[in-house]
Scaffold this motif. Sequence first.
Motif, PDB file in Angstrom:
ATOM      1  N   ASP A  86       0.840  -1.217  -0.116  1.00 31.28           N
ATOM      2  CA  ASP A  86      -0.045   0.118   0.165  1.00 31.28           C
ATOM      3  C   ASP A  86       0.833   1.218   0.068  1.00 31.28           C
ATOM      4  O   ASP A  86       0.191   2.287   0.069  1.00 31.28           O
ATOM      5  CB  ASP A  86      -0.967  -0.016   1.230  1.00 31.28           C
ATOM      6  N   LYS A  87       2.265   1.072  -0.382  1.00 35.79           N
ATOM      7  CA  LYS A  87       3.100   2.190  -0.195  1.00 35.79           C
ATOM      8  C   LYS A  87       4.114   2.164  -1.224  1.00 35.79           C
ATOM      9  O   LYS A  87       4.747   1.230  -1.402  1.00 35.79           O
ATOM     10  CB  LYS A  87       3.639   2.467   1.298  1.00 35.79           C
ATOM     11  N   PHE A  88       4.297   3.365  -1.667  1.00 36.13           N
ATOM     12  CA  PHE A  88       5.479   3.687  -2.487  1.00 36.13           C
ATOM     13  C   PHE A  88       6.486   4.794  -2.006  1.00 36.13           C
ATOM     14  O   PHE A  88       5.749   5.906  -2.035  1.00 36.13           O
ATOM     15  CB  PHE A  88       5.120   3.704  -4.102  1.00 36.13           C
ATOM     16  N   TRP A 122      -3.343   8.548  -1.920  1.00 31.41           N
ATOM     17  CA  TRP A 122      -2.755   9.889  -1.518  1.00 31.41           C
ATOM     18  C   TRP A 122      -1.206  10.187  -1.990  1.00 31.41           C
ATOM     19  O   TRP A 122      -0.422   8.935  -2.254  1.00 31.41           O
ATOM     20  CB  TRP A 122      -2.651   9.817   0.049  1.00 31.41           C
ATOM     21  N   SER A 123      -1.028  11.419  -2.346  1.00 29.41           N
ATOM     22  CA  SER A 123       0.501  11.683  -2.805  1.00 29.41           C
ATOM     23  C   SER A 123       0.929  12.872  -2.190  1.00 29.41           C
ATOM     24  O   SER A 123       0.485  13.754  -1.875  1.00 29.41           O
ATOM     25  CB  SER A 123       0.226  11.736  -4.344  1.00 29.41           C
ATOM     26  N   ASN A 124       2.312  12.953  -1.948  1.00 30.01           N
ATOM     27  CA  ASN A 124       3.007  14.131  -1.329  1.00 30.01           C
ATOM     28  C   ASN A 124       3.380  15.197  -2.520  1.00 30.01           C
ATOM     29  O   ASN A 124       3.888  16.255  -2.321  1.00 30.01           O
ATOM     30  CB  ASN A 124       4.231  13.759  -0.547  1.00 30.01           C
ATOM     31  N   LEU A 125       2.965  14.785  -3.817  1.00 27.14           N
ATOM     32  CA  LEU A 125       2.974  15.771  -4.827  1.00 27.14           C
ATOM     33  C   LEU A 125       4.285  16.127  -5.156  1.00 27.14           C
ATOM     34  O   LEU A 125       4.579  17.310  -5.559  1.00 27.14           O
ATOM     35  CB  LEU A 125       1.983  16.910  -4.758  1.00 27.14           C
ATOM     36  N   LEU A 131       9.170  11.207  -4.507  1.00 29.18           N
ATOM     37  CA  LEU A 131       7.805  10.926  -4.467  1.00 29.18           C
ATOM     38  C   LEU A 131       7.219  10.125  -3.333  1.00 29.18           C
ATOM     39  O   LEU A 131       7.953   8.741  -3.309  1.00 29.18           O
ATOM     40  CB  LEU A 131       7.147  10.502  -5.868  1.00 29.18           C
ATOM     41  N   ILE A 132       6.134  10.079  -2.818  1.00 21.68           N
ATOM     42  CA  ILE A 132       5.642   9.006  -1.838  1.00 21.68           C
ATOM     43  C   ILE A 132       4.143   8.996  -2.027  1.00 21.68           C
ATOM     44  O   ILE A 132       3.330   9.946  -2.440  1.00 21.68           O
ATOM     45  CB  ILE A 132       5.650   9.650  -0.283  1.00 21.68           C
ATOM     46  N   SER A 162      -6.042  18.421  -5.033  1.00 23.48           N
ATOM     47  CA  SER A 162      -5.743  17.712  -3.728  1.00 23.48           C
ATOM     48  C   SER A 162      -4.784  16.709  -3.842  1.00 23.48           C
ATOM     49  O   SER A 162      -4.563  16.149  -4.882  1.00 23.48           O
ATOM     50  CB  SER A 162      -7.230  17.059  -3.077  1.00 23.48           C
ATOM     51  N   ASP A 163      -4.534  16.393  -2.449  1.00 22.11           N
ATOM     52  CA  ASP A 163      -3.436  15.542  -2.341  1.00 22.11           C
ATOM     53  C   ASP A 163      -4.040  13.840  -2.296  1.00 22.11           C
ATOM     54  O   ASP A 163      -3.509  13.020  -2.273  1.00 22.11           O
ATOM     55  CB  ASP A 163      -2.359  15.596  -1.370  1.00 22.11           C
TER      56      ASP A 163
END
Length: 245
Positions: A86-88, A122-125, A131-132, A162-163
């Motif tokens: 669930d995470k990159f 969700w992204s930290n943009l 990038l997360i 939005s993120d």
Amino acid sequence: MAVNHFPSVMIITETRIGGDRATRICEDLPFDGFFVTDTIGYAEGLWLQWKKEKVDIFMLSSTEQEIHATVKLLLGDFNEVLSSEDKFGGRNINLNRALDFKECLDSCSLLDLGFSGPKFTWSNLRQVSDLILDRIDRCFANPSWRLLYPEASVTHLPRVFSDHCLVLLELSKAPPASINRPFCFQTMWLHHPGFLDVVREAWEHESILSSAIKLFTNKATLWNKTMFGNLFARKRRLLARINGT
């Protein structure tokens, strides 16, 4: 979301707007029921909106980060992942927190409704090097709710200003749109003795070429269904009998 998908219930998180301003904005949206929470300074804030003719929602309690209502569904931003899938990017997941999250879901007999669309919500943009991406927005329900709405599906829509991406929950699938398939002449018709009667009936009743062609295609299509039926279904049944299934 409200214009393109016509939801009966819409939840907006991290609005950063509360009080009278939030109320005025909600009154201009296409929902006649709504509830807004206060913000913490310029952070947090939740808006719950619904159409009264479609659903009944009764408020139980709320905080700046939570709304408890009588909708038998658990959904939103849980700010936690369940596994490394669930995470990159970024730091490794906290296994203890992930296990606590899973244990809580198991103890409440909650099922993840799954999703279609982009994997992460969700992204930290940031740029690719920093990038997360996380899947922290989810929809859960208990088995009885799942049996009540077996066709319910969750779709992750593209992020807009939005993120977080938009999450669309549909309780049932829309009926498939009718497709006008183009007329297709089948060579096998020429080998059937009754086909010449279909051609003759169409051309004898119409003297205008375009009208005769239209009448022929309608008669041939109906005749094909009556004489041959669904050949693909018949082929599948015959193959199943040959294979002994």
